[in-house]
Design a protein around this motif. Structure first.
Motif, PDB file in Angstrom:
ATOM      1  N   MET A   1      38.372  40.760  90.361  1.00  0.00           N
ATOM      2  CA  MET A   1      39.396  40.993  90.283  1.00  0.00           C
ATOM      3  C   MET A   1      40.345  39.893  90.562  1.00  0.00           C
ATOM      4  SD  MET A   1      39.425  44.480  89.671  1.00  0.00           S
ATOM      5  CE  MET A   1      38.457  43.906  88.661  1.00  0.00           C
ATOM      6  N   ASP A   2      39.631  38.844  91.611  1.00  0.00           N
ATOM      7  CA  ASP A   2      40.560  37.581  91.757  1.00  0.00           C
ATOM      8  C   ASP A   2      41.271  36.590  90.544  1.00  0.00           C
ATOM      9  OD1 ASP A   2      40.522  38.383  94.692  1.00  0.00           O
ATOM     10  OD2 ASP A   2      38.677  36.382  94.682  1.00  0.00           O
ATOM     11  N   ALA A   3      40.529  37.050  89.607  1.00  0.00           N
ATOM     12  CA  ALA A   3      41.393  35.927  88.060  1.00  0.00           C
ATOM     13  C   ALA A   3      41.851  36.418  87.620  1.00  0.00           C
ATOM     14  CB  ALA A   3      39.406  35.396  87.225  1.00  0.00           C
ATOM     15  N   PHE A   4      41.518  37.941  87.278  1.00  0.00           N
ATOM     16  CA  PHE A   4      42.493  38.587  86.626  1.00  0.00           C
ATOM     17  C   PHE A   4      43.764  38.024  87.316  1.00  0.00           C
ATOM     18  CE2 PHE A   4      44.453  42.542  85.356  1.00  0.00           C
ATOM     19  CZ  PHE A   4      45.085  42.677  84.093  1.00  0.00           C
ATOM     20  N   THR A   5      44.128  38.412  88.865  1.00  0.00           N
ATOM     21  CA  THR A   5      45.258  38.804  89.928  1.00  0.00           C
ATOM     22  C   THR A   5      46.141  36.948  89.467  1.00  0.00           C
ATOM     23  OG1 THR A   5      44.733  40.401  91.610  1.00  0.00           O
ATOM     24  CG2 THR A   5      46.483  38.836  91.872  1.00  0.00           C
ATOM     25  N   ASP A   6      44.960  36.273  89.760  1.00  0.00           N
ATOM     26  CA  ASP A   6      45.564  35.076  89.408  1.00  0.00           C
ATOM     27  C   ASP A   6      46.590  34.335  88.087  1.00  0.00           C
ATOM     28  OD1 ASP A   6      44.792  34.108  92.335  1.00  0.00           O
ATOM     29  OD2 ASP A   6      43.125  33.104  91.014  1.00  0.00           O
ATOM     30  N   ALA A   7      45.503  34.823  86.932  1.00  0.00           N
ATOM     31  CA  ALA A   7      45.693  34.705  85.832  1.00  0.00           C
ATOM     32  C   ALA A   7      46.975  35.820  85.732  1.00  0.00           C
ATOM     33  CB  ALA A   7      45.122  35.408  84.747  1.00  0.00           C
ATOM     34  N   ILE A   8      47.750  36.617  85.618  1.00  0.00           N
ATOM     35  CA  ILE A   8      49.311  37.435  86.251  1.00  0.00           C
ATOM     36  C   ILE A   8      49.797  36.531  86.317  1.00  0.00           C
ATOM     37  CG2 ILE A   8      50.076  39.887  86.306  1.00  0.00           C
ATOM     38  CD1 ILE A   8      48.128  39.668  84.117  1.00  0.00           C
ATOM     39  N   ALA A   9      49.481  36.245  87.626  1.00  0.00           N
ATOM     40  CA  ALA A   9      50.529  35.802  88.499  1.00  0.00           C
ATOM     41  C   ALA A   9      50.947  34.073  87.703  1.00  0.00           C
ATOM     42  CB  ALA A   9      49.841  35.442  89.809  1.00  0.00           C
ATOM     43  N   SER A  10      49.935  34.161  87.381  1.00  0.00           N
ATOM     44  CA  SER A  10      50.458  32.375  86.793  1.00  0.00           C
ATOM     45  C   SER A  10      50.949  32.499  85.148  1.00  0.00           C
ATOM     46  CB  SER A  10      49.525  31.511  86.670  1.00  0.00           C
ATOM     47  OG  SER A  10      48.543  31.983  86.148  1.00  0.00           O
ATOM     48  N   THR A  11      51.458  33.536  84.837  1.00  0.00           N
ATOM     49  CA  THR A  11      52.010  33.523  83.834  1.00  0.00           C
ATOM     50  C   THR A  11      53.669  33.389  83.098  1.00  0.00           C
ATOM     51  OG1 THR A  11      50.026  35.757  82.558  1.00  0.00           O
ATOM     52  CG2 THR A  11      52.423  35.245  81.446  1.00  0.00           C
TER      53      THR A  11
ATOM     54  N   THR B   1      47.968  29.713  68.830  1.00  0.00           N
ATOM     55  CA  THR B   1      46.643  28.658  69.742  1.00  0.00           C
ATOM     56  C   THR B   1      47.627  27.391  68.694  1.00  0.00           C
ATOM     57  OG1 THR B   1      45.168  30.278  68.970  1.00  0.00           O
ATOM     58  CG2 THR B   1      44.549  27.826  68.139  1.00  0.00           C
ATOM     59  N   GLN B   2      47.727  27.718  67.656  1.00  0.00           N
ATOM     60  CA  GLN B   2      48.504  25.522  66.787  1.00  0.00           C
ATOM     61  C   GLN B   2      49.082  25.015  67.914  1.00  0.00           C
ATOM     62  OE1 GLN B   2      50.863  27.520  63.348  1.00  0.00           O
ATOM     63  NE2 GLN B   2      49.359  25.074  62.046  1.00  0.00           N
ATOM     64  N   LEU B   3      49.923  26.056  68.593  1.00  0.00           N
ATOM     65  CA  LEU B   3      50.931  25.330  69.566  1.00  0.00           C
ATOM     66  C   LEU B   3      49.976  24.569  71.144  1.00  0.00           C
ATOM     67  CD1 LEU B   3      54.118  27.641  69.426  1.00  0.00           C
ATOM     68  CD2 LEU B   3      54.186  24.971  68.495  1.00  0.00           C
ATOM     69  N   GLY B   4      48.645  25.350  70.739  1.00  0.00           N
ATOM     70  CA  GLY B   4      48.030  24.646  71.740  1.00  0.00           C
ATOM     71  C   GLY B   4      48.500  25.907  72.826  1.00  0.00           C
ATOM     72  N   LEU B   5      48.921  27.298  72.935  1.00  0.00           N
ATOM     73  CA  LEU B   5      49.250  27.791  73.796  1.00  0.00           C
ATOM     74  C   LEU B   5      47.867  28.983  73.881  1.00  0.00           C
ATOM     75  CD1 LEU B   5      52.847  28.359  72.974  1.00  0.00           C
ATOM     76  CD2 LEU B   5      51.500  26.976  75.254  1.00  0.00           C
ATOM     77  N   SER B   6      47.448  29.913  74.029  1.00  0.00           N
ATOM     78  CA  SER B   6      46.825  30.801  74.759  1.00  0.00           C
ATOM     79  C   SER B   6      47.676  32.590  74.492  1.00  0.00           C
ATOM     80  CB  SER B   6      45.874  30.666  75.903  1.00  0.00           C
ATOM     81  OG  SER B   6      45.976  30.767  76.578  1.00  0.00           O
ATOM     82  N   LEU B   7      46.556  33.939  74.933  1.00  0.00           N
ATOM     83  CA  LEU B   7      47.298  34.563  75.250  1.00  0.00           C
ATOM     84  C   LEU B   7      46.290  35.245  75.431  1.00  0.00           C
ATOM     85  CD1 LEU B   7      48.960  36.082  71.388  1.00  0.00           C
ATOM     86  CD2 LEU B   7      49.903  35.120  73.495  1.00  0.00           C
ATOM     87  N   GLN B   8      46.656  36.500  76.836  1.00  0.00           N
ATOM     88  CA  GLN B   8      45.759  37.222  77.339  1.00  0.00           C
ATOM     89  C   GLN B   8      46.691  38.906  77.217  1.00  0.00           C
ATOM     90  OE1 GLN B   8      42.605  37.204  77.990  1.00  0.00           O
ATOM     91  NE2 GLN B   8      42.484  39.872  78.476  1.00  0.00           N
TER      92      GLN B   8
END
Length: 133
Positions: free
Chosen positions: A60-70, A101-108
């Motif tokens: 839950m913390d990892a998901f919350t942190d990922a959303i907050a830092s998007t 990915t080609q730009l060095g970014l990622s999607l979730q």
């Protein structure tokens, strides 16, 4: 926070390279430390299941942190919801993912509001009310 919906995710969690390689159809959790813990049997999908457990709270913390830092979100819509529309949407998502990915970014993907179970009814209808088409 819905136990049966969380279990659906837990059922497809894959921790570490061995689990991911053995069943590459799920939600992959990887990295050096995760690979080690998984290889030693110290981190398992089942340990994530009990609500309030350390595994559950970490997830839950990892998901919350990922959303907050998007820094940005993409909303993908289609004219309708036919099988053809779904396939076209998937192809557009893949092209977007490859370009990122080609730009060095990622999607979730964040698709909880698309889920069709009672606890998601309000977000499900609200997102459709604000979508074009």
């Amino acid at each position: 926070m819905t136990p049966r919906a969380w279990k659906e995710s837990v059922d497809v969690l894959r921790f570490g390279a061995r689990q991911i390689d053995a069943a590459p159809d799920g939600l992959a959790v990887r990295g050096g430390f995760v690979n080690l813990l998984a290889a030693l049997g110290l981190i398992t999908p089942e340990a994530q299941l009990p609500q309030g457990s350390m595994g559950w709270q970490t997830a839950m913390d990892a998901f919350t942190d990922a959303i907050a830092s998007t820094p940005a979100f993409v909303v993908q819509v289609s004219e309708a919801n036919s099988r053809r529309d779904q396939l076209d949407a998937g192809a557009r998502w893949l092209r977007l993912s490859l370009a990122a990915t080609q730009l060095g970014l990622s999607l979730q993907p964040v698709s909880q509001a698309l889920q069709e179970y009672p606890e998601m009814a309000d977000p499900y209808y609200r997102i459709r009310a604000t979508s074009p088409g």
